[in-house]
Design a protein around this motif. Structure first.
Motif, PDB file in Angstrom:
ATOM      1  N   ASP A 294      24.914 -12.567 -30.038  1.00 48.59           N
ATOM      2  CA  ASP A 294      24.254 -13.705 -30.668  1.00 48.59           C
ATOM      3  C   ASP A 294      25.277 -14.499 -31.476  1.00 48.59           C
ATOM      4  N   SER A 295      25.466 -15.768 -31.139  1.00 49.20           N
ATOM      5  CA  SER A 295      26.450 -16.596 -31.842  1.00 49.20           C
ATOM      6  C   SER A 295      26.087 -16.755 -33.319  1.00 49.20           C
ATOM      7  N   GLN A 296      24.807 -16.625 -33.660  1.00 51.22           N
ATOM      8  CA  GLN A 296      24.400 -16.706 -35.067  1.00 51.22           C
ATOM      9  C   GLN A 296      24.906 -15.495 -35.849  1.00 51.22           C
TER      10      GLN A 296
ATOM     11  N   ILE B 194      29.453 -15.431 -37.310  1.00 51.17           N
ATOM     12  CA  ILE B 194      29.798 -16.592 -38.125  1.00 51.17           C
ATOM     13  C   ILE B 194      30.796 -16.241 -39.228  1.00 51.17           C
TER      14      ILE B 194
ATOM     15  N   LYS C 241      22.809 -18.235 -27.608  1.00 47.68           N
ATOM     16  CA  LYS C 241      22.069 -18.987 -28.629  1.00 47.68           C
ATOM     17  C   LYS C 241      22.912 -20.055 -29.313  1.00 47.68           C
TER      18      LYS C 241
ATOM     19  N   LYS D 184      21.070 -22.791 -31.005  1.00 45.21           N
ATOM     20  CA  LYS D 184      20.387 -22.536 -32.269  1.00 45.21           C
ATOM     21  C   LYS D 184      21.263 -22.833 -33.488  1.00 45.21           C
ATOM     22  N   LEU D 185      22.537 -23.131 -33.272  1.00 45.10           N
ATOM     23  CA  LEU D 185      23.466 -23.307 -34.387  1.00 45.10           C
ATOM     24  C   LEU D 185      23.369 -24.695 -34.988  1.00 45.10           C
TER      25      LEU D 185
ATOM     26  N   GLN E 281      27.747 -24.563 -38.420  1.00 46.14           N
ATOM     27  CA  GLN E 281      27.919 -23.261 -37.781  1.00 46.14           C
ATOM     28  C   GLN E 281      28.629 -23.402 -36.440  1.00 46.14           C
TER      29      GLN E 281
END
Length: 278
Positions: free
Chosen positions: A140-142, A145, A174, A177-178, A182
């Motif tokens: 998940d790229s979230q 960070i 995702k 979603k950023l 971010q």
């Protein structure tokens, strides 16, 4: 020769969503793919399932078995061990089609890819059935960070790469979603300079861990083992680019026979003869 993607990653990393958008992308391009559910705890799919492990073993049934007394994690491991003990069932379900392309939607328990032999045994079986298999490991790229989380995710991805010994693509999911800030920050993790990230850790980590962080950074840099491909499911080009990169590492499309799409009645569409399913 048949082809496949083993879609892996921690729970919540977007594996099933990846399978869904990839299947839809291929359908829009008149390309035939088959999705296989290997998660015995799965409950819902918004795409057709060609093979479903729940027809062999279901996590809920295992957890309710009085003689086993297993919780969710232990029960899932039991289910996967049951699968590799009954690989003839999976072989029969997959059939013997030539040039078929499968996407295997796998469970999210990370221990399956780091130290337990189950997934390696599955890969060995698929290869013996004339499959070329690529690993697609989603994070998940979230989650990625900051530098500490990057190293944690990278170690998980490297463990899967080393355990399974198959061509591999690491994916930052995702991306859609950023936030703008971010997104700008996560760009540095796609093809990371691990030594530069160590300097970030010095500001937050206890100094006694500095040497360990430097060694981990050297491992990543020296062997160029880990880089990430971004995935934005709202962008068809992003989906197509990732699919192409996976196809390339398993050499999909080089020696394909001609396949003709069929309409709902099972007849070949007029004018489609001679078009290759790529």
């Amino acid at each position: 020769m048949r082809y496949g993607q083993l879609v892996m990653g921690p729970a919540g990393s977007g594996k099933s969503t990846y399978c869904s958008v990839t299947a839809q992308h291929c359908q829009n391009a008149s390309r035939v793919v088959h999705v296989v559910n290997l998660d015995p705890a799965a409950e819902y799919f918004d795409y057709p399932i060609a093979v479903d492990i729940r027809e062999l073993v279901h996590l809920e049934d295992v957890m309710e078995a009085e003689d086993l007394k297993l919780g969710p994690n232990g029960g899932l491991v039991y289910c996967m061990q049951h699968l590799v003990q009954n690989l003839d069932w999976l072989e029969e379900q997959l059939g013997e089609g030539e040039d078929d392309y499968y996407i295997f939607d796998c469970p999210g328990q990370i221990e399956l890819y780091t130290h337990l032999p189950v997934m390696k045994q599955l890969v060995s079986a698929l290869e013996s059935w004339d499959f070329r298999i690529a690993g697609v490991f989603l994070l998940d790229s979230q989650f990625l960070i900051d530098a500490a989380k990057f190293f944690s995710g990278t170690l998980a991805a490297m463990s899967a790469m080393l355990q399974l010994e198959i061509p591999h693509r690491n994916v930052l999911s995702k991306m859609d979603k950023l936030s703008a800030s971010q997104l700008a920050n996560v760009e540095r993790y796609l093809d990371p300079d691990a030594q530069a990230l160590v300097s970030d850790l010095r500001q937050t980590f206890n100094p006694k861990y500095q040497r360990l962080n430097e060694v981990l950074a050297s491992l990543i840099d020296d062997y160029s083992n880990v880089s990430f491909v971004p995935l934005n499911i709202e962008d068809e080009e992003s989906i197509g680019d990732l699919l192409l990169s996976v196809d390339l590492i398993i050499q999909y499309g080089e020696d394909l026979d001609v396949k003709v799409p069929k309409d709902d009645d099972g007849d070949a569409d007029e004018g489609d003869e001679g078009e290759m399913m790529m």
